[in-house]
Motif scaffolding. Structure first.
Motif: not given
Length: 297
Positions: A44-51, A61-66, A93-96, A102-105
């Protein structure tokens, strides 16, 4: 779970795939038999999640934010703003960074280190080797040599109850010379001398000036050292790269009375590491740097 004819996907990995909207085709293309959560984080960090944007200029973008023209911060006629494209490097950089948050506490702690002996040792090595050696090279070496005593600091979280510990420390180092942020990796750093580390880092700096890194030079890190050279920086809180457990930050040495000091900070994944162990890790780095002799490096 199976992804077609591809590898087996663990339940934590599948949950993250669903959460981040990772393309299943990219998961199937991974060269592994079992896809774990850390694999998905790196993917996920290596490629965009943007559709892809649908017709009409609205994109998802990502999960439904318009995002639509006219939202706060959007560029357009009468907005007083003009659009500016971000480089591919900055988007990566932004994706990472986004995935890390999002994922690391994460937790953070820092220690002040008297680096007078280390700076003197680096200068002595520079004279002897006729090659520039600096405090970052000494820190990278010190971090790598803690791999045996602090294995979880170099690990990747597999699932809630399991961590994958690498056999050897591969230390990523941040380099930003104005052409973009890169994190090349010094592989097997625990077996290399400070002089060898300094040579590799010097070559990486040259590559960073022209953006000439090969993919394998940027992959496979198990921990990151982030460098903050500017005078006056008193603390830096690094992000933890997806698929890793820690990031170590180093500020520029500064005079403090009769001493030369730098701050070494540690961001760590609280799922793998607790505060007591983080302090012990930093104390070990502090003892190494404060007692660094130039002989034997």
């Amino acid at each position: 779970a199976e992804t077609g004819d591809g590898p087996l996907v663990t339940a934590p990995a599948q949950a993250l795939i669903d959460e981040l909207g990772v393309d299943p085709e990219r998961v199937r293309a991974l060269a592994v038999k079992v896809v774990r959560r850390a694999d998905v984080e790196r993917l996920a960090a290596a490629a965009p999640t943007r559709q892809e944007s649908p017709p009409g200029g609205t994109e998802q973008i990502d999960r439904g934010t318009r995002v639509t023209p006219g939202n706060d911060g959007a560029a357009g006629p009468g907005s007083g703003r003009s659009p500016r494209s971000l480089s591919a490097n900055q988007r990566a950089v932004g994706r990472a960074v986004s995935l890390s948050h999002q994922t690391v506490p994460a937790a953070y702690t820092a220690v002040k280190v008297d680096v007078g002996h280390a700076v003197a040792a680096a200068r002595d090595l520079t004279r002897r080797l006729r090659r520039l050696v600096g405090l970052p090279d000494l820190l990278i070496s010190a971090v790598a040599r803690l791999h045996r005593d602090f294995p979880l600091f170099f690990a990747a979280l597999v699932d809630e109850g399991t961590a994958s510990v690498p056999e050897s420390p591969h230390v990523g180092v941040t380099i930003d010379l104005g052409a973009g942020l890169y994190v090349p990796v010094i592989r097997d750093a625990g077996t290399k001398s400070v002089a060898e580390i300094a040579g590799e880092l010097a070559e990486y700096r040259r590559l960073a000036q022209r953006g000439g890194f090969r993919e394998e030079q940027l992959a496979g890190g198990t921990i990151v050292v982030t460098l903050h050279h500017d005078a006056g920086i008193v603390m830096a809180v690094p992000i933890i790269f997806p698929g890793q457990a820690c990031a170590v930050a180093l500020t520029s040495p500064q005079r403090e009375g009769e001493r030369t000091v730098a701050v070494v900070g540690l961001s760590y994944d609280h799922r793998l590491i607790n505060g007591r162990d983080a302090v012990l890790f930093l104390q070990a780095l502090k003892e190494t740097l404060e007692g660094t002799p130039s002989e034997g490096l």
